[in-house]
Design an enzyme around this catalytic site. Structure first.
Site, PDB file in Angstrom:
ATOM      1  CE  LYS A   1      -2.870   2.721   3.107  1.00 35.49           C
ATOM      2  NZ  LYS A   1      -3.843   2.754   4.198  1.00 35.49           N
ATOM      3  CG  ASN A   9      -6.276   0.417  11.672  1.00 36.04           C
ATOM      4  OD1 ASN A   9      -6.751  -0.033  12.709  1.00 36.04           O
ATOM      5  ND2 ASN A   9      -4.993   0.472  11.498  1.00 36.04           N
ATOM      6  CB  THR A  10      -9.475   4.684  13.008  1.00 39.16           C
ATOM      7  OG1 THR A  10      -8.120   4.905  12.616  1.00 39.16           O
ATOM      8  CG2 THR A  10      -9.740   5.428  14.300  1.00 39.16           C
ATOM      9  N   GLY A  41      -8.735   8.240   9.790  1.00 41.08           N
ATOM     10  CA  GLY A  41      -9.126   8.258  11.210  1.00 41.08           C
ATOM     11  C   GLY A  41     -10.216   9.255  11.558  1.00 41.08           C
ATOM     12  CB  ALA A  52      -8.696   6.755   4.843  1.00 44.06           C
ATOM     13  N   GLY A  53     -11.574   6.936   6.248  1.00 49.41           N
ATOM     14  CA  GLY A  53     -12.678   7.871   6.438  1.00 49.41           C
ATOM     15  C   GLY A  53     -13.973   7.272   6.936  1.00 49.41           C
TER      16      GLY A  53
END
Lengths: 66, 263
Positions: free
Chosen positions: B104, B213-214, B165, B191-192
């Site tokens: 990535k 992830n987050t 995040g 993301a987001g």
């Protein structure tokens, strides 16, 4: 022999190869990689890659990340 | 006769087929054990890891000691890199560490927003493709950039939905749709995403997968959120493949108009 390993100055007893350095640092994991003076060193050459005074060594592994 | 359960189609990136369209990160968990369980529950088959210096004076435990390497395809990232040189070297170190051929590419251009440096991302991606990597770049939701990334040989494009995040969800669904039309490689929203409805919405747009992830690791109960995300990604994809009804302003009756009793 004085080396800079992961940004820290280290005085190693062994004065030989990358393989000997890893042994002295007790780094045994299989999922690690080494760069010597900003060049990635192939795993197969750890035995034959000599270290010199003042060399900059990076030793990395996988950590959690996104 | 039993009716077969309809399942969504599979995701293929480079030469690998994945049963799950969810890619999950391994950062920010309370413990390796919680991380392991969340990965398991999420059903993800591709997981991201970061590459960092070994701490010389500490125990050298790694997430890789907790997971079955046969079960997951690793996607090492170049998070934290700000230049092409750092990015290329991080990817090469990851490959040498036995983390596989996928990478990535993440070249950060701004510390506050963690938005990518698109020019550096394109340059690093091209170099790494030539070096034999399956490159999956994290990028902004820019159609022209995604086309260029495909042209240099990336195996997927991974536009952000909102800052890393942030949990803001899909801020510009129209751009994501345009990217889907513009490229033929898989489009992974990276993301987001904040919660399950964000994941469902992204998948309903037709994106090929989702990387998060987050949203899982930072939830009050990461294990329940891992399950929620698994289901949301599956149902969002199924809804996309099923084809939704058009939106209409007025009602249309679901029950027949003929045959009403006459009082």
């Amino acid at each position: 022999m004085q080396l800079v390993i992961n940004g820290q100055e280290k005085d190693l007893q062994s004065s030989g190869t990358i393989a000997q350095m890893l042994k002295e640092l007790d780094i045994t994991g299989s999922h690690i990689a080494v760069a010597l003076n900003f060049q990635v060193v192939p795993r197969s050459s750890y035995d034959q890659t000599p270290l010199h005074e003042g060399d900059k060594v990076e030793i990395v592994h996988a950590v959690g990340g996104g | 006769m039993e009716t077969a359960v309809e399942t969504e189609s599979k995701l293929k990136i480079a030469d690998t087929v994945f049963n799950s369209r969810l890619i999950v990160g391994t950062g920010k968990y309370a413990s390796f054990e919680q991380n392991r369980q969340a990965l398991e529950i999420s059903g993800a088959e591709m997981i991201t890891v970061a590459v960092r210096r070994i701490e010389l004076d500490k125990t050298k435990e790694s997430i890789l000691n907790y997971i079955d390497p046969e079960k997951y395809t690793l996607l090492p990232n170049t998070a934290g890199c700000y230049s092409v040189k750092e990015t290329v070297m991080t990817a090469q170190l990851a490959r040498e560490a036995g983390l596989g051929n996928f990478v990535k590419v993440e070249v950060i251009g701004d510390e506050k927003t963690l938005f990518p440096d698109n020019e550096a991302t394109l340059e690093a991606s091209e170099l790494l493709v030539k070096d034999g990597f399956h490159v999956m770049p994290y990028c902004t939701d820019d159609v022209v950039l995604c086309k260029k990334l495909e042209d240099v040989g990336c195996s997927a494009v991974m536009p952000l939905a909102a800052p890393i995040g942030s949990g803001l969800g899909i801020r510009n669904p129209y751009n994501i749709k345009l990217i889907l039309e513009a490229v033929t490689v898989p489009v992974i929203v990276d993301a987001g995403v904040g919660t399950a409805s964000d994941a469902g919405r992204a998948m309903e747009l037709g994106v090929d997968g989702l990387l998060m992830n987050t949203a899982i690791a930072g939830a009050k109960n990461p294990l329940k959120m891992a399950q929620a995300m698994k289901l949301a990604v599956q149902s969002g994809r199924l809804a996309f493949e099923a084809g939704r009804i058009p939106k209409k302003l007025y009602a249309t009756a679901s029950s027949p108009i003929d045959g009403l009793i006459d009082l």
